[in-house]
Design an enzyme around this catalytic site. Structure first.
Site, PDB file in Angstrom:
ATOM      1  N   GLY A 205     188.178  48.091  79.998  1.00 52.56           N
ATOM      2  CA  GLY A 205     188.775  49.419  79.794  1.00 52.56           C
ATOM      3  C   GLY A 205     188.670  50.325  80.999  1.00 52.56           C
ATOM      4  O   GLY A 205     189.446  51.260  81.147  1.00 52.56           O
ATOM      5  N   GLU A 206     187.690  50.069  81.848  1.00 51.10           N
ATOM      6  CA  GLU A 206     187.548  50.908  83.037  1.00 51.10           C
ATOM      7  C   GLU A 206     188.078  50.211  84.277  1.00 51.10           C
ATOM      8  O   GLU A 206     188.536  50.865  85.213  1.00 51.10           O
ATOM      9  CB  GLU A 206     186.085  51.328  83.205  1.00 51.10           C
TER      10      GLU A 206
ATOM     11  N   GLY B 177     189.262  54.172  70.438  1.00 47.00           N
ATOM     12  CA  GLY B 177     190.624  53.765  70.774  1.00 47.00           C
ATOM     13  C   GLY B 177     190.624  52.423  71.474  1.00 47.00           C
ATOM     14  O   GLY B 177     191.655  51.859  71.806  1.00 47.00           O
TER      15      GLY B 177
ATOM     16  N   LEU C 214     188.895  39.241  74.322  1.00 46.94           N
ATOM     17  CA  LEU C 214     188.623  39.023  72.894  1.00 46.94           C
ATOM     18  C   LEU C 214     189.859  39.259  72.040  1.00 46.94           C
ATOM     19  O   LEU C 214     190.056  38.605  71.028  1.00 46.94           O
ATOM     20  CB  LEU C 214     187.484  39.938  72.446  1.00 46.94           C
ATOM     21  N   ASN C 215     190.684  40.220  72.458  1.00 45.41           N
ATOM     22  CA  ASN C 215     191.948  40.467  71.771  1.00 45.41           C
ATOM     23  C   ASN C 215     192.957  40.907  72.820  1.00 45.41           C
ATOM     24  O   ASN C 215     192.920  42.044  73.286  1.00 45.41           O
ATOM     25  CB  ASN C 215     191.767  41.555  70.698  1.00 45.41           C
ATOM     26  N   PRO C 216     193.833  40.018  73.231  1.00 43.78           N
ATOM     27  CA  PRO C 216     194.748  40.342  74.332  1.00 43.78           C
ATOM     28  C   PRO C 216     195.624  41.560  74.054  1.00 43.78           C
ATOM     29  O   PRO C 216     196.049  42.247  74.981  1.00 43.78           O
ATOM     30  CB  PRO C 216     195.607  39.082  74.462  1.00 43.78           C
TER      31      PRO C 216
ATOM     32  N   GLY D  76     181.021  48.409  75.995  1.00 47.98           N
ATOM     33  CA  GLY D  76     181.058  48.414  74.543  1.00 47.98           C
ATOM     34  C   GLY D  76     181.607  47.153  73.911  1.00 47.98           C
ATOM     35  O   GLY D  76     181.023  46.614  72.975  1.00 47.98           O
TER      36      GLY D  76
ATOM     37  N   LYS E  51     183.744  40.304  79.307  1.00 49.57           N
ATOM     38  CA  LYS E  51     183.252  41.411  80.124  1.00 49.57           C
ATOM     39  C   LYS E  51     184.053  42.657  79.750  1.00 49.57           C
ATOM     40  O   LYS E  51     184.873  42.634  78.844  1.00 49.57           O
ATOM     41  CB  LYS E  51     183.380  41.080  81.616  1.00 49.57           C
ATOM     42  N   GLY E  52     183.812  43.736  80.457  1.00 50.55           N
ATOM     43  CA  GLY E  52     184.544  44.967  80.155  1.00 50.55           C
ATOM     44  C   GLY E  52     185.899  44.965  80.818  1.00 50.55           C
ATOM     45  O   GLY E  52     186.123  44.266  81.800  1.00 50.55           O
TER      46      GLY E  52
END
Lengths: 319, 731, 215
Positions: free
Chosen positions: B691-692, B469, B617-619, B511, B688-689
């Site tokens: 999602g968290e 997701g 990378l993709n707003p 990821g 960088k990440g």
């Protein structure tokens, strides 16, 4: 879910007769609670009588100026009915506070009255529950009981009735109409329809074997400001911690019923008379003899505060 | 390819495709119901049978006897597998409890049998006929009472200390010493753990829902005692994971065992009421935080201690980790202690460590700021650090935390917040604003990919990376398109198959950056091969608009593949940049709530997150990651709690009716701002990440807003009305 | 009726009850064993014929009576766009439109839908020819993992119809006025569809766009 045979009922009386003569038969209408419980083996019918085809889905006026709601009227249709919205807004409000749009589209008037408790121990077949298996004990006592009953419970069961609709109907003095297998009909005041757990929590209402609900009638509209305040942790699609159904007349008199506090929609007629005195007096009457656990003691405060807020809102509307 | 020096200019910096808010390339499949999830593979296993899992009805003890004879005789039943007939089973590296219990039972709803039948209805019905007699053993289920017996965990860094905390704290002008609790929480992803298993001889294929294809391939092999090469895992679409699908769970092993016993492919989905006790959860914590400051609000001393529990052999919830890095202060200590609990297995859930750690720390910061008499935004700004506070020689690779705070405060209208709590009322509502920092470390993981330029001119990317997701399909496609100078619609992305090169997988918010860096590496190799074919210099050639531009000449890419596809495979590995620099992501959360003055019902009116997390990378999909994390943070703040029955040792509210997660009505319009940033120390993607990062701090921002609205401080999550109702003003 | 007050908890009672449940727990599954008579768990399945129109195509099936509409769609018709999230009416992932109304297909039996017209996500649009609501979900990124998405979209389409049909909701201010569209209404009405990825805010944007276009 065990195998079952299936038939579509031809008439209310035929449905009742079939239910009486077929071993372990159940009616199915919306199915939203029955199938839920069948999947986890709590309900184990061997035969289902589908009553959806019966002509019990109408809302019509009665001779005494009230309204007769067919047993199969879906919750959505009942809440959206122009007459109900105008004359019994309490009922619309209560219905709309319950479940989700999808469930209300399926759930019926009769089925809503017959909903079973959402006690987590009832729902877990590894746990003791006198409602599910009489004599096995009550795991909720001494367990997680935040949502449980504070009045009318027993040592055998502290479950609550989950319906919102039934709380409004209780305040509106509804009557449940049924047909028995022999074709006789009976009218049961809603006050007497649901039972307290006592030593028989597996018995939740006064219906007899095969008896089919055909309608719920409401007396003529009583007017007043009608408010249903349901308190829950999330904003929608959740059962009540506590709910207050309130009707207040211009002169300050009125009626009040509670949800989320007892094994049945909770109304104490003597409490109605206290309405002009305010929430504290009303709550004291409604919650007389309350028995709480550490988890659910907050409901006493919550009932009083919700009542106070709902009364204030009614007053605001009168002003 | 090895990444051991900070990135310089590279083809990604062209930003023709990367960095654009393009629609997800898997969108049309997901919105039409045509993306195939694990349990839906009628195409590859058309004749599969159905398995239904039986869970233990006790939390701890032994199976005395198990009688499956009735179940085996039930109509349609093909096999019943229990520990008695499953053969010898191992345990995966990533599992704490065994996935098939018996005779010993380690936790409630641990799988004890799988019943396989022709139809789902038959399997479910026959599962009720499995008769198990248990002998219950005494267990430990309550963290608060087990706290005293908690010990220092073996792994990691349970204790840290710099300076002299005790002395500095004792001498501080302003001090806070408070204890906070966070409950057990459930991932509650929408797709249940599900697998279809099929054997071909001694080779096993699992179509499953799993975030980490290679880890899990190894653990399936280890559990079943077969070579890893004999296992294929396919996991192209995953209906949510949040850490709950990082590891092999009972669905996969029960499906494999059931399929072997039945001689047929078998599909198993864990039934929802079983999931919360059968699988993993985020463990509860008790956290004590002490902060000492000067009169002006400078932190002199900060201590964070956390207690959590797990099954024997399990690990702690690392709730103190952010406190080592987030704020300045010369004297500091952290400590973690682990109690043995016989509850289901605790494990990673979205931002493990930081998510519950920030729930506590960021209330503590709100409290100490108030004690100092400072605005909580200003307090955080004052105590910023640009270096690792435990090792001042070690800088952050990027740290624009203060800018996040300032930008957010301005955009949110923070100046309208009343400093005095409980002082703003509109009708029946008490209103309040809250803020919290967001912080989550950035991790990088080795990741590989294979890219193939086909004769048709299409580019195919294959990697065992998963998309849970998060938008992996799309950002991987964007990366490959950018590298080869192609439009996105000329790229096909294939994910989640263990026959593809091993990727970083989806976890720990590594990821997105890591898997695209792996694709970058493979594309560099492909560019070289193409350049060689076309006889140009790969280092100076520009891949643009479907052409290769070199020596003032434009040659279509398709010319390079006129004679056949060109394939390249490579991966990205990392040097010690993460040791030389502290790599973290930062943000600020702002929340406005209203609280019903009579009933205590809490509703959220506005939410804003400002994030500094490297290149986005993709707003569009990154923003979604953040709003989703904010939503889960609202759940953590206001409703989510797996309630422990301390007598019987299980999570009582184990379904989606009783474990409440936020619904539409709980969530207002959410705003997200990304600071324009690149982090060349992180990877060639300079990303960088995120999602968290999005969940870290949200719950505290909500709790602080509730305090601002009501004047009542709740330190035990979730913040439900029963915890403060009696302290609200009279109605 | 006066409230019942014929009992009181003592600490001892609670302890006793607790102890009793613990003891009882050592026994296997606590359900009411056998039926009075009739079919039991070991009986052969009962099958029944049912015909319905699904996405415009006639379907004739012979099914175990226990088959839910959801499992009939997924396992028998292989229309797997409709998702099984909880199988208990608690999540909304299985939402389909039956005879013009959205329902949870997990909580209804297939045999109860003789002659029904069922629309699933596959009936709304296909990749390449998306329904406006599907296109709006893509544009506004109204999903993440995608598992609740078909249910969200079926629900969203039905919600707009419900507002047009003057069905009120919990947040409708005046019950006697005609129901109307607002973001608050959308949030309440969509609440039977859980999205654990938390795409709600984007879903509201998508629905708002379609509603605006339709108005």
């Amino acid at each position: 879910m065990r195998p079952f045979t299936y038939e579509r009922a031809e008439s209310p009386q035929a449905a009742a007769a079939a239910a009486a003569k077929t071993p372990n038969a159940r009616f199915i209408a919306g199915g939203t609670n029955l199938l839920d419980l069948m999947k986890i083996d709590i309900e184990q019918p061997a035969h289902l009588i589908d009553v959806n085809g019966l002509d019990l889905a109408r809302i019509e006026g009665t001779d005494d100026g009230g309204v007769r709601i067919g047993a199969l009227v879906r919750n959505t249709d009942l809440a959206a009915d122009a007459r109900i919205r105008r004359d019994y807004p309490l009922l619309s409000r209560a219905l709309l506070a319950g479940a989700s749009g999808q469930l209300r589209n399926k759930a019926t008037t009769a089925g809503n009255l017959l909903q079973r408790t959402r006690c987590p121990y009832f729902y877990d077949t590894n746990q003791a529950c006198n409602k599910r298996l009489p004599g096995s004990g009550c795991a909720a006592l001494g367990g997680f009981s935040r949502s449980h009953a504070v009045v009318g419970g027993s040592k055998a069961c502290i479950a609550v009735h989950p319906s919102d609709m039934a709380v409004a109907m209780r305040a509106l003095d509804a009557t449940v109409e049924t047909v028995k297998p022999d074709g006789s009909v009976r009218r049961i005041p809603i006050a007497d329809f649901h039972t307290l757990p006592g030593n028989t929590p597996h018995i939740e209402n006064v219906l007899t074997k095969g008896e089919l609900i055909t309608a719920v009638t409401l007396p003529k509209p009583i007017g007043g400001h009608q408010l249903y305040h349901k308190v829950r942790d999330r904003a929608s699609y959740a059962f009540a911690l506590v709910s207050v159904a309130l009707v207040v007349q211009a002169n300050g008199s009125g009626r009040v019923a509670l949800g989320g506090v007892a094994h049945k929609p909770w109304r104490v007629e003597a409490a109605d008379a206290e309405l002009p005195k305010g929430a504290k007096a009303v709550a004291a009457r409604l919650l007389a003899g309350a028995q709480t656990t550490d988890d659910n003691a907050f409901k006493l405060t919550l009932v009083e505060r919700t009542l106070a807020a709902t009364l204030a809102e009614a007053k605001e509307r009168t002003a | 390819m090895k990444f051991d020096t900070p990135a310089t200019t590279n083809p990604i910096d062209r930003l023709k495709v990367v960095g654009k808010p393009v629609d997800r390339i898997d969108g049309p499949l997901k919105t039409t119901g045509t993306a195939p999830y694990a349990y839906e593979r009628h195409d590859v296993a058309p004749d599969h049978a159905y398995g239904y899992v039986v869970g233990s009805s006790i939390a701890k003890g032994r199976i005395v006897a198990i009688d499956t004879s009735k179940a085996r005789r039930a109509p349609g039943v093909l096999a019943v597998v229990t520990a008695q007939n499953a053969g010898k089973l191992g345990k995966g590296n990533f599992n704490t409890a065994r996935l098939l219990g018996g005779p010993d039972i380690e936790h409630y709803h641990q799988a004890v049998a799988v019943v396989v039948a022709e139809t789902f209805e038959q399997a479910r019905s026959a599962a009720q006929l499995v008769h198990v007699d248990y002998a219950r053993a005494k267990g430990t289920f309550d963290l608060a009472s087990a706290k005293g017996s908690a010990t220092k965990p073996k792994d990691g860094k349970p204790d840290t200390a710099v300076g002299d905390f005790d002395k500095a704290f004792a001498a501080s002008a302003v001090t806070l010493d408070a204890t906070y609790t966070t409950p057990d929480q459930s991932h509650a992803m929408m797709e249940p753990h599900a697998t279809i298993a099929a054997w071909e001889g001694d080779r096993l294929t699992l179509w499953t829902a799993n975030q980490m294809v290679d880890w899990s391939r190894g653990d399936v092999a280890k559990t079943l005692g077969i070579p890893k090469e004999n296992v294929r895992l396919v996991s192209p679409y995953i209906g949510g994971g949040f850490g709950g699908k990082l590891f092999v769970r009972a669905d996969a092993i029960m499906a494999a065992l059931g399929a072997r016993a039945a001689g047929r492919p078998v599909a198993v989905a864990l039934q929802r009421p079983l999931m919360m006790n059968n699988t993993t959860h985020r463990p509860a914590t008790i956290q004590r935080i002490r902060i000492g400051t000067s009169k002006e609000g400078k932190i002199d001393a900060i201590a964070h201690e956390s207690w959590s529990g797990d099954l024997p052999g399990g690990g702690p919830e690392t709730a103190v980790s952010q406190t080592r890095l987030l704020y300045a202060g010369p004297n500091r200590m952290t400590a973690m202690r682990l109690a043995v609990l016989d509850l289901p297995e605790g494990n990673a859930m979205r931002a493990p460590g930081e998510a519950p750690g920030m729930m506590a720390l960021e209330i503590a910061i709100d409290e100490i700021a108030e004690k100092v008499g400072m605005d909580p935004v200003e307090f955080r700004v004052l105590n910023d650090t640009q270096v690792d506070p435990e090792n001042p020689k070690r800088p952050f690779s990027q740290r624009r935390f203060v800018e996040c705070m300032r930008t957010g405060a301005k955009k949110f209208g923070w100046e309208r917040r009343a400093a005095r709590p409980g002082s703003v009322r509109e009708g029946r509502w008490l209103k309040g604003l809250g803020v919290a920092s967001a912080f989550r470390n950035n991790l990088v993981m080795k990741s590989a990919a294979r890219v193939r330029l086909e004769r048709s001119g299409r580019l195919v990317v294959e990697t065992d990376m998963t998309d849970i997701g998060t938008g992996s399909y799309t950002i991987i496609g964007q990366t490959a398109a950018e590298m080869l100078g192609l439009p996105l619609d000329r790229v096909d992305v294939r994910l989640g198959d263990s026959s593809f090169p091993v990727s970083a997988g989806s976890g720990g918010q590594w990821g997105g950056n890591s898997s695209t860096a792996g694709v970058y590496a493979a594309c560099v190799k492909l560019r070289e091969a193409i350049a060689q074919k076309l006889g140009v210099d790969a280092n100076t050639a520009v891949f643009d608009g479907g052409d290769v531009v070199a020596n003032d000449r434009r040659v279509p890419l398709t010319k390079a593949v006129a004679g056949g596809d060109i394939v390249a495979e490579d991966g990205m590995e990392y040097g010690d940049l993460d040791e030389r620099y502290q790599q973290s992501t930062f943000g600020a959360h702002f929340v406005e709530v209203r609280v019903d003055a009579a009933t205590g019902e809490i509703r959220i009116d506005r939410m804003l997150a400002v994030c500094a997390a490297g290149r986005i990378l993709n707003p569009k999909s990154a923003r979604s990651q953040v709003i989703g994390a904010m939503t889960m943070g609202v759940g953590a703040a206001l409703m989510e709690e797996l309630v422990v029955d301390k007598r019987l040792g299980f999570f009582v509210n184990h379904d989606l009716a009783l474990y409440e997660v936020p619904v539409h009505a709980d969530i207002p319009h959410q705003e997200v701002v990304f600071l324009d940033e690149t982090d060349p120390i992180s990877s060639p993607m300079k990303a960088k990440g995120v999602g968290e990062l999005g969940i870290c701090g949200v719950a505290a921002a909500v709790a602080n807003a509730v305090y601002n609205a009501t004047g009542v401080r709740v330190r035990d999550y979730p913040v439900t009305l029963d915890k403060f109702l009696d302290k609200l003003p009279p109605v | 009726m006066a409230p019942s007050n014929d009992w009181k908890f003592t600490r001892r009672d609670v302890l006793k009850m607790g102890a009793m449940s613990v003891t009882a727990l050592a026994a296997p599954r606590l359900v009411a064993g056998g039926s009075e008579s009739g079919l039991g768990a070991t009986s052969k399945p009962v099958t029944a014929k049912v015909g319905m129109e699904v996405n415009g195509a006639q379907q004739a099936l012979e099914l175990d009576t226990r088959t839910t509409l959801l499992d009939a769609l997924r396992e028998h018709m292989h229309l797997t766009g409709t998702k099984k999230g909880c199988d208990h009416g608690q999540c909304g992932a299985c939402t389909v439109i039956v005879d013009g109304r959205r329902i949870n297909s997990c909580l209804t039996l297939a045999v109860m839908h003789e002659g029904a017209k069922v629309t699933t996500i596959e009936g709304l649009g296909r990749p390449g020819s998306l329904h406006p609501m599907q296109a709006a979900f893509v544009k506004h990124d109204g999903y993440q993992c995608g598992y609740c998405t078909p249910g969200q979209i079926c629900s969203a389409v039905a919600v707009l119809d419900e507002i047009k049909a003057d069905i009120p909701s919990h947040v409708t201010g005046d019950l006697t006025a005609k129901a109307s569209f607002s973001r608050t209404e959308v949030r309440e009405r969509m609440s039977g569809n859980i999205c654990r990825c938390g795409a709600y805010s984007n879903i509201h944007d998508a629905i708002e766009e379609v509603a605006g276009g339709a108005a």
